[in-house]
Design a protein around this motif. Structure first.
Motif, PDB file in Angstrom:
ATOM      1  N   LEU A  55      -9.155 -31.110-110.199  1.00  0.00           N
ATOM      2  CA  LEU A  55      -9.744 -30.775-108.917  1.00  0.00           C
ATOM      3  C   LEU A  55      -8.696 -30.801-107.806  1.00  0.00           C
ATOM      4  CD1 LEU A  55     -12.281 -30.406-107.087  1.00  0.00           C
ATOM      5  CD2 LEU A  55     -12.418 -32.902-107.018  1.00  0.00           C
ATOM      6  N   ASP A  56      -8.714 -29.788-106.953  1.00  0.00           N
ATOM      7  CA  ASP A  56      -7.929 -29.790-105.719  1.00  0.00           C
ATOM      8  C   ASP A  56      -8.920 -30.098-104.602  1.00  0.00           C
ATOM      9  OD1 ASP A  56      -6.541 -29.323-103.380  1.00  0.00           O
ATOM     10  OD2 ASP A  56      -5.570 -27.499-104.105  1.00  0.00           O
ATOM     11  N   ASP A  57      -9.107 -31.375-104.321  1.00  0.00           N
ATOM     12  CA  ASP A  57     -10.128 -31.825-103.379  1.00  0.00           C
ATOM     13  C   ASP A  57      -9.887 -31.293-101.971  1.00  0.00           C
ATOM     14  OD1 ASP A  57     -12.436 -33.448-102.640  1.00  0.00           O
ATOM     15  OD2 ASP A  57     -10.982 -34.725-101.614  1.00  0.00           O
ATOM     16  N   LYS A  58      -8.630 -31.205-101.548  1.00  0.00           N
ATOM     17  CA  LYS A  58      -8.326 -30.773-100.176  1.00  0.00           C
ATOM     18  C   LYS A  58      -8.711 -29.315 -99.939  1.00  0.00           C
ATOM     19  CE  LYS A  58      -4.677 -34.098 -99.407  1.00  0.00           C
ATOM     20  NZ  LYS A  58      -3.277 -34.349 -99.154  1.00  0.00           N
ATOM     21  N   ALA A  59      -8.602 -28.473-100.956  1.00  0.00           N
ATOM     22  CA  ALA A  59      -8.929 -27.054-100.801  1.00  0.00           C
ATOM     23  C   ALA A  59     -10.396 -26.753-101.108  1.00  0.00           C
ATOM     24  CB  ALA A  59      -8.028 -26.213-101.697  1.00  0.00           C
ATOM     25  N   SER A  60     -11.099 -27.689-101.732  1.00  0.00           N
ATOM     26  CA  SER A  60     -12.503 -27.481-102.079  1.00  0.00           C
ATOM     27  C   SER A  60     -13.392 -27.643-100.851  1.00  0.00           C
ATOM     28  CB  SER A  60     -12.921 -28.486-103.154  1.00  0.00           C
ATOM     29  OG  SER A  60     -12.196 -28.259-104.351  1.00  0.00           O
ATOM     30  N   HIS A  61     -14.540 -27.013-100.894  1.00  0.00           N
ATOM     31  CA  HIS A  61     -15.529 -27.113 -99.813  1.00  0.00           C
ATOM     32  C   HIS A  61     -16.913 -27.196-100.475  1.00  0.00           C
ATOM     33  CE1 HIS A  61     -16.821 -26.668 -95.657  1.00  0.00           C
ATOM     34  NE2 HIS A  61     -17.747 -25.831 -96.075  1.00  0.00           N
ATOM     35  N   PHE A  62     -17.223 -28.388-100.968  1.00  0.00           N
ATOM     36  CA  PHE A  62     -18.419 -28.567-101.786  1.00  0.00           C
ATOM     37  C   PHE A  62     -19.722 -28.369-101.015  1.00  0.00           C
ATOM     38  CE2 PHE A  62     -15.302 -30.956-104.394  1.00  0.00           C
ATOM     39  CZ  PHE A  62     -15.304 -30.073-105.454  1.00  0.00           C
ATOM     40  N   GLU A  63     -19.693 -28.515 -99.686  1.00  0.00           N
ATOM     41  CA  GLU A  63     -20.909 -28.262 -98.908  1.00  0.00           C
ATOM     42  C   GLU A  63     -21.357 -26.812 -99.067  1.00  0.00           C
ATOM     43  OE1 GLU A  63     -18.037 -29.517 -97.438  1.00  0.00           O
ATOM     44  OE2 GLU A  63     -18.672 -31.600 -97.592  1.00  0.00           O
ATOM     45  N   LYS A  64     -20.412 -25.928 -99.385  1.00  0.00           N
ATOM     46  CA  LYS A  64     -20.711 -24.508 -99.612  1.00  0.00           C
ATOM     47  C   LYS A  64     -20.585 -24.140-101.092  1.00  0.00           C
ATOM     48  CE  LYS A  64     -21.344 -23.530 -95.296  1.00  0.00           C
ATOM     49  NZ  LYS A  64     -22.663 -23.250 -94.788  1.00  0.00           N
ATOM     50  N   SER A  65     -20.604 -25.145-101.964  1.00  0.00           N
ATOM     51  CA  SER A  65     -20.550 -24.956-103.416  1.00  0.00           C
ATOM     52  C   SER A  65     -19.248 -24.299-103.880  1.00  0.00           C
ATOM     53  CB  SER A  65     -21.759 -24.153-103.901  1.00  0.00           C
ATOM     54  OG  SER A  65     -21.905 -24.258-105.300  1.00  0.00           O
ATOM     55  N   PHE A  66     -18.136 -24.520-103.121  1.00  0.00           N
ATOM     56  CA  PHE A  66     -16.834 -23.955-103.478  1.00  0.00           C
ATOM     57  C   PHE A  66     -15.925 -25.056-104.000  1.00  0.00           C
ATOM     58  CE2 PHE A  66     -12.389 -23.112-102.528  1.00  0.00           C
ATOM     59  CZ  PHE A  66     -12.211 -21.924-103.207  1.00  0.00           C
ATOM     60  N   GLY A  67     -15.343 -24.828-105.165  1.00  0.00           N
ATOM     61  CA  GLY A  67     -14.387 -25.766-105.727  1.00  0.00           C
ATOM     62  C   GLY A  67     -13.063 -25.083-106.019  1.00  0.00           C
ATOM     63  N   ALA A  68     -11.970 -25.799-105.797  1.00  0.00           N
ATOM     64  CA  ALA A  68     -10.627 -25.294-106.080  1.00  0.00           C
ATOM     65  C   ALA A  68     -10.019 -26.179-107.169  1.00  0.00           C
ATOM     66  CB  ALA A  68      -9.766 -25.328-104.826  1.00  0.00           C
ATOM     67  N   TYR A  69      -9.379 -25.564-108.151  1.00  0.00           N
ATOM     68  CA  TYR A  69      -8.873 -26.289-109.312  1.00  0.00           C
ATOM     69  C   TYR A  69      -7.524 -25.728-109.740  1.00  0.00           C
ATOM     70  CZ  TYR A  69     -13.750 -27.627-109.613  1.00  0.00           C
ATOM     71  OH  TYR A  69     -14.997 -28.114-109.318  1.00  0.00           O
ATOM     72  N   THR A  70      -6.712 -26.566-110.343  1.00  0.00           N
ATOM     73  CA  THR A  70      -5.547 -26.115-111.094  1.00  0.00           C
ATOM     74  C   THR A  70      -5.861 -26.409-112.552  1.00  0.00           C
ATOM     75  OG1 THR A  70      -4.440 -28.252-110.843  1.00  0.00           O
ATOM     76  CG2 THR A  70      -3.920 -26.545-109.204  1.00  0.00           C
ATOM     77  N   PHE A  71      -5.197 -25.694-113.446  1.00  0.00           N
ATOM     78  CA  PHE A  71      -5.451 -25.955-114.860  1.00  0.00           C
ATOM     79  C   PHE A  71      -4.211 -25.694-115.686  1.00  0.00           C
ATOM     80  CE2 PHE A  71      -6.752 -21.533-114.221  1.00  0.00           C
ATOM     81  CZ  PHE A  71      -6.178 -20.870-115.298  1.00  0.00           C
ATOM     82  N   LYS A  72      -4.219 -26.261-116.876  1.00  0.00           N
ATOM     83  CA  LYS A  72      -3.146 -26.067-117.849  1.00  0.00           C
ATOM     84  C   LYS A  72      -3.812 -25.873-119.203  1.00  0.00           C
ATOM     85  CE  LYS A  72       0.705 -28.007-117.225  1.00  0.00           C
ATOM     86  NZ  LYS A  72       1.856 -27.170-117.040  1.00  0.00           N
TER      87      LYS A  72
END
Length: 157
Positions: A55-72
Motif C-alpha cells: 500500500l502507498d498510503d500517502k497517495a491513496s484516498h480511501f474516502e473516495k475508494s481509491f487505493g495506490a499500490y506498488t507491487f513486485k
C-alpha cells in the motif's frame, strides 16, 4: 501513587506508543499482501509466480475508494526467475496496472494490465481474495498478451 510504580507506568506508555508507531496502515480495499499466481503468456506459455502488493498510503484516498499500490511479481519461466516491478491504481475492486521486467536485458518486457479483485467465501465461511488480471505488452517480441490469476496468502503488507 497508591501502589502503582512510576517505572511500570512509564514502561507501559513507551511500549504502547511503540506499538502505534509500528502498526501497519489499514487497507480498506483489502488488496495489499502476498499472492500465489498462475498464468498464461502468449509468448512464454504457462507460468507460476509470487506477487506482493504494498500500500502507498500517502497517495491513496480511501474516502473516495481509491487505493495506490506498488507491487513486485517474481515469475518462474522454465527454471529461470524473472522479476517485474510495477504500480497499480485501484478504484474499489478494479485495478489499472503498469509493470516492467527489472532486468536490463529485457527493456521491451513491460506492459499494462487491468485486474479485478474478488473476495469470495469458501465452504467454511473463510474469505478468499483473488486477483484476476489481463495484460498487454506492446513491445515484447512484437506484441503480447496474457492472463493471470492470483490467490492471496497473507495480508502482511
Amino acid at each position: 501513587m497508591s501502589g502503582i510504580n512510576i517505572k511500570t507506568v512509564t514502561a507501559a506508555t513507551v511500549l504502547s506508543l511503540a506499538g502505534v508507531a509500528n502498526a501497519a496502515v489499514p487497507d480498506p480495499l483489502h488488496i495489499a499482501g502476498d499472492y500465489k499466481c498462475t498464468g498464461f503468456d502468449s509468448h512464454d506459455g504457462s507460468f507460476n509466480g509470487d506477487l506482493t502488493f504494498t500500500l502507498d498510503d500517502k497517495a491513496s484516498h480511501f474516502e473516495k475508494s481509491f487505493g495506490a499500490y506498488t507491487f513486485k511479481l517474481i515469475v518462474d519461466l522454465g527454471g529461470e526467475k524473472a522479476t517485474y516491478s510495477g504500480y497499480a491504481a485501484a478504484q474499489g475492486q478494479s485495478l489499472s496496472m503498469f509493470f516492467a521486467n527489472d532486468s536490463l536485458e529485457a527493456p521491451t518486457d513491460q506492459g499494462t494490465g487491468i485486474a479485478v479483485i474478488t473476495h469470495d467465501q469458501d465452504s467454511a465461511g473463510k474469505y478468499i481474495t483473488t486477483l484476476h488480471k489481463s495484460y498487454y505488452l506492446p513491445g515484447y517480441k512484437g506484441g503480447g498478451r496474457g492472463t493471470e490469476s492470483c490467490i492471496k496468502t497473507s495480508t502482511s503488507h
